[in-house]
Design an enzyme around this catalytic site. Sequence first.
Site, PDB file in Angstrom:
ATOM      1  N   TRP A  63      55.446  42.794  37.107  1.00  0.00           N
ATOM      2  CA  TRP A  63      54.605  43.646  36.251  1.00  0.00           C
ATOM      3  C   TRP A  63      55.240  44.979  35.926  1.00  0.00           C
ATOM      4  O   TRP A  63      55.021  45.527  34.842  1.00  0.00           O
ATOM      5  CB  TRP A  63      53.216  43.846  36.872  1.00  0.00           C
ATOM      6  CG  TRP A  63      52.444  42.569  36.969  1.00  0.00           C
ATOM      7  CD1 TRP A  63      51.993  41.971  38.115  1.00  0.00           C
ATOM      8  CD2 TRP A  63      52.043  41.702  35.894  1.00  0.00           C
ATOM      9  NE1 TRP A  63      51.339  40.796  37.806  1.00  0.00           N
ATOM     10  CE2 TRP A  63      51.360  40.615  36.459  1.00  0.00           C
ATOM     11  CE3 TRP A  63      52.213  41.738  34.505  1.00  0.00           C
ATOM     12  CZ2 TRP A  63      50.829  39.568  35.694  1.00  0.00           C
ATOM     13  CZ3 TRP A  63      51.687  40.704  33.734  1.00  0.00           C
ATOM     14  CH2 TRP A  63      51.012  39.639  34.339  1.00  0.00           C
TER      15      TRP A  63
ATOM     16  N   LYS B 185      41.001  41.398  38.415  1.00  0.00           N
ATOM     17  CA  LYS B 185      41.480  41.104  39.763  1.00  0.00           C
ATOM     18  C   LYS B 185      40.429  41.524  40.796  1.00  0.00           C
ATOM     19  O   LYS B 185      40.196  40.827  41.758  1.00  0.00           O
ATOM     20  CB  LYS B 185      42.800  41.824  40.049  1.00  0.00           C
ATOM     21  CG  LYS B 185      43.857  41.691  38.957  1.00  0.00           C
ATOM     22  CD  LYS B 185      44.510  40.324  38.926  1.00  0.00           C
ATOM     23  CE  LYS B 185      45.263  40.021  37.641  1.00  0.00           C
ATOM     24  NZ  LYS B 185      46.452  40.802  37.387  1.00  0.00           N
TER      25      LYS B 185
ATOM     26  N   ASP C  94      49.881  51.497  37.762  1.00  0.00           N
ATOM     27  CA  ASP C  94      49.206  50.244  37.427  1.00  0.00           C
ATOM     28  C   ASP C  94      48.553  49.768  38.720  1.00  0.00           C
ATOM     29  O   ASP C  94      49.234  49.321  39.641  1.00  0.00           O
ATOM     30  CB  ASP C  94      50.238  49.223  36.926  1.00  0.00           C
ATOM     31  CG  ASP C  94      49.636  47.842  36.719  1.00  0.00           C
ATOM     32  OD1 ASP C  94      48.419  47.660  36.942  1.00  0.00           O
ATOM     33  OD2 ASP C  94      50.403  46.929  36.334  1.00  0.00           O
TER      34      ASP C  94
END
Length: 362
Positions: A104, A198, A174
């Site tokens: 990511w 999530k 993030d």
Amino acid sequence: MDPKRVYNFNAGPAALPLEVMKKAQEEFLDYHGMGYGIVEASHRSKAFEEVNDAAEANLRKLLNIGPDYAVLFLQGGGSLQFAMVPMNLAVPGKKACYADTGEWSLKAIKEAKLFADVEVVYDGRHYEYKRIGDCTEWDVPQDAAYFYICSNNTVHGTQYHFFPETGDVPLIADMSSDFCSRRFDVNKFGLIFAGAQKNVGPAGLTVVIVRKDLLKRTPASLTTMLRYSTFADSKSLYNTPPVFGIYMFRLVTDWLLASGGIEAIEKINNVKSHNLYERLDLSIFYKGTVEPADRSKMNVCYRLPEEALEEKFVKEAKAAGLDGLKGHRAVGGIRASLYNAVPLAAVSSLIDFMTDFEEKNG
Ligand SMILES: *Cc1c(COP(=O)(O)O)cnc(C)c1O
């Protein structure tokens, strides 16, 4: 537990609290006597305005967010933030600094290169992303535009257990896969973002927390829908927001507050991950894939002696009511995601299954 439901270890979209799912079901057809659902209501209605305000107020309470920060409800997922961060916060002539700790952050770096002069301060590829190491030793230039990290690496199963000290350089994170799972000081950050799917809601909502003074950086030429200030100036109601996502986020944050807030959920998360890692370390049959100091409390990644056994493990676990344990396609193996809504009983059940499986196949 509802007999139709199984334990869900998916990495995202992922388990939501059963109480929240039931509440949403209960009010789905008739929201508070309106005669229709909140997903059928105007985003300019009183009913939705109350949901939107409560969602923001809940998050401010949970994370102790001060008035110098804006809370935004956006769309486009974590992935759009990979671009929005440099588009809004890059400064001409200054470096945009990144730590590459996996899939990511690598994607974020790729986007940033389109808009900024990028410097990778930490390159985790040297360690196959199996460690983060001591981030306080990283050399972040003091004149950088910002420093960007990914707090929990969903694919590889590593997590920052403390954050780098960046002085006056805004720290950007993030937090898609560990948002609201543990205590942290918002004031250390310039901007935090998280895809809801999530830990805090369904897919379709992205939460951004941004220090208001940074909003001035956005270049005048940037299009309206990609400017943070557009949403900061309108309570995220510039255009139609992701109403269902915000509604669910409100219910999830209600649930978190009623369960004792972040401190209480963190305690449970600590026990869940501790128990599972302890079970991994008990045998050589299961092998954790990352350095113990950097292990994620959200995504527990491990291997079995052979790939064929891993396939069998995933299949038999599913038949035993333990779903979503297959590792990310980039790394293979097993990944158990232990987000807030995964109960301790799910982890105990997984541990029992692992012991049983090892006895039969070890
Ligand atoms: C899942 C995830 C993303 C991507 O989110 P999308 O909403 O699919 O764009 C970004 N960062 C992290 C850490 C993630 O876990």
